[in-house]
Enzyme design. Sequence first.
Site, short mmCIF file in Angstrom:
data_model
loop_
_atom_site.label_atom_id
_atom_site.label_comp_id
_atom_site.label_asym_id
_atom_site.label_seq_id
_atom_site.Cartn_x
_atom_site.Cartn_y
_atom_site.Cartn_z
N GLY A 65 0.68 -1.21 -0.01
CA GLY A 65 -0.10 -0.09 -0.07
C GLY A 65 0.94 1.28 -0.04
N THR A 66 1.87 1.24 0.66
CA THR A 66 2.85 2.58 0.74
C THR A 66 3.34 2.73 -0.45
OG1 THR A 66 3.47 1.76 3.12
CG2 THR A 66 4.93 3.36 2.09
N ASN B 109 -7.67 4.27 9.30
CA ASN B 109 -7.14 3.01 9.90
C ASN B 109 -7.03 3.02 11.40
OD1 ASN B 109 -5.25 5.20 8.74
ND2 ASN B 109 -4.00 4.50 10.23
N SER C 44 -3.73 -2.54 -0.56
CA SER C 44 -2.83 -3.42 0.21
C SER C 44 -3.48 -5.05 0.33
CB SER C 44 -2.11 -2.66 1.39
OG SER C 44 -1.27 -3.55 2.09
N ALA C 45 -2.60 -6.03 0.40
CA ALA C 45 -2.77 -7.22 0.41
C ALA C 45 -3.03 -7.73 1.83
CB ALA C 45 -1.99 -8.26 -0.25
N HIS C 46 -2.07 -7.25 2.65
CA HIS C 46 -2.09 -7.86 4.14
C HIS C 46 -2.93 -7.37 5.28
CE1 HIS C 46 0.24 -4.73 6.64
NE2 HIS C 46 0.35 -4.29 5.71
N THR D 213 10.86 -7.16 -11.28
CA THR D 213 9.96 -8.37 -11.49
C THR D 213 8.93 -8.46 -10.47
OG1 THR D 213 11.96 -9.26 -12.49
CG2 THR D 213 10.20 -11.01 -11.66
N CYS E 23 4.00 5.28 17.49
CA CYS E 23 5.26 5.14 18.29
C CYS E 23 6.32 5.25 17.27
CB CYS E 23 5.29 3.78 19.03
SG CYS E 23 6.43 3.79 20.50
N1 PLP Z 1 -2.83 3.18 4.11
C1 PLP Z 1 -3.26 2.81 5.05
C2 PLP Z 1 -4.67 3.65 5.40
C3 PLP Z 1 -2.94 2.13 5.98
O1 PLP Z 1 -3.64 1.78 7.11
C4 PLP Z 1 -1.61 1.14 5.69
C5 PLP Z 1 -1.07 0.35 6.50
O2 PLP Z 1 -1.10 0.53 7.83
C6 PLP Z 1 -0.94 1.57 4.44
C7 PLP Z 1 -1.61 2.58 3.79
C8 PLP Z 1 0.45 0.81 4.18
O3 PLP Z 1 0.21 -0.27 3.62
P1 PLP Z 1 1.40 -1.13 3.46
O4 PLP Z 1 1.49 -1.71 4.71
O5 PLP Z 1 0.80 -2.37 2.61
O6 PLP Z 1 2.55 -0.59 2.91
#
Ligand code: PLP
Length: 381
Positions: free
Chosen positions: A69-70, A151, A199-201, A237, A323
């Site tokens: 996601g980042t 989040n 994001s997958a996780h 890749t 933190c």
């Molecule tokens: N965006 C939001 C709203 C999130 O909660 C998070 C993860 O905490 C991210 C982006 C980042 O995703 P990733 O951990 O897959 O890089």
Amino acid sequence: MIYADHNATSPLRPEARQAMLDVWDMGATNPSSVHTSGRAARGVLERARTAIGGAIGSRAEDIILTGGGTEADNLALHGIAVALDGKCTFLVSAIEHEAVTKAAAHSGARVQTAYVTPDGQLDLARLEDQLAGWDHAKFGTPVLCLMLANNETGVIQPVAEAARIVREAGGLAVCDAVQGLGKIPVNVGLLGVDYLSLSAHKIGGPQGAGALWHRAGAPLKAIVHGGGQERGLRSGTENVAAQAGFGAAIDAAIGDLPKYAMLARYRHDMETRLEREAGVMVMGKAADRLAGTSNFAKPGFAAETQVMAMDLAGVCISAGSACSSGKVKRSLVLLAMGASDALAESAIRTSFGWNSTPEDFAGVADAWLDAARRTVLKETA
Ligand code: PLP
């Protein structure tokens, strides 16, 4: 152990695990290779892309697979800034994740804040004021960055309305849907945004896999250069196993949407008990929230003390605050909602997901009340 930290990461779903094992058992899997094994890998990758696109109402070809996601957020913001030659202003909501706020800050473009109401939702009237008479020559294209669901509080954002306002002002909208995916229905057409990151996780897929959807024709340039994978927009890749796991997780999560919605009922019981027996304040309660997220505060009971006490009781939760380098910071999200320092310092986040049970909610309430009785409640009794 009770795991109530799904918004941090969700345990791997069995379907995702199996999909990854299947890929690892295939042997070599470079999807750019033209030989038989490469073509087999390509098939797996494209099936994952189709599952990801299908889950958000998009064509597979508009999905760029990323390493999380980042990375998707960074590709969107930096990719827009490069494509527009820096002639844009990011209007970043006050409750965005750092993946968005820091990408905007490092983009070289101008940044403005888009404010939220005390309920934790974007203030649409204020956004309209901000965009009224927008000086395109001075500020360039306005680019709203608004997440689908927060989040920390789980508050669901008025993305479609905000995207319409920014579109009417000649701007673009980026939506970080990392926390919304697999928890509420997501459809890029209905949201009316131009970019959407995933994001997958957070839904039971593997860590290090994600995706950016972008509307065909929306300005976007590559920020990682190399072999030209992902239509030249994200070289490197692809992680075939991780993306296969993402595809399997997303299919399972979409099938589980009604089950996820049921969590609201158990959360209601948990929050009602905590309010009644300990006078906690539930953050963002007046707004629509993700069914599995509950952020609550008890002034005087430090968030980090709560997290430690809960951990000793076998319950995994997060502090509402972030933190970093050993220093506990007050939650910027809660402060943006107008929470007092005392509330922001004592807020914790509990988040439930695909394998949570009613007993998990009751167990969190039991453990929290037990910890509170030994500390804060005793003092006020
Ligand atoms: N965006 C939001 C709203 C999130 O909660 C998070 C993860 O905490 C991210 C982006 C980042 O995703 P990733 O951990 O897959 O890089």
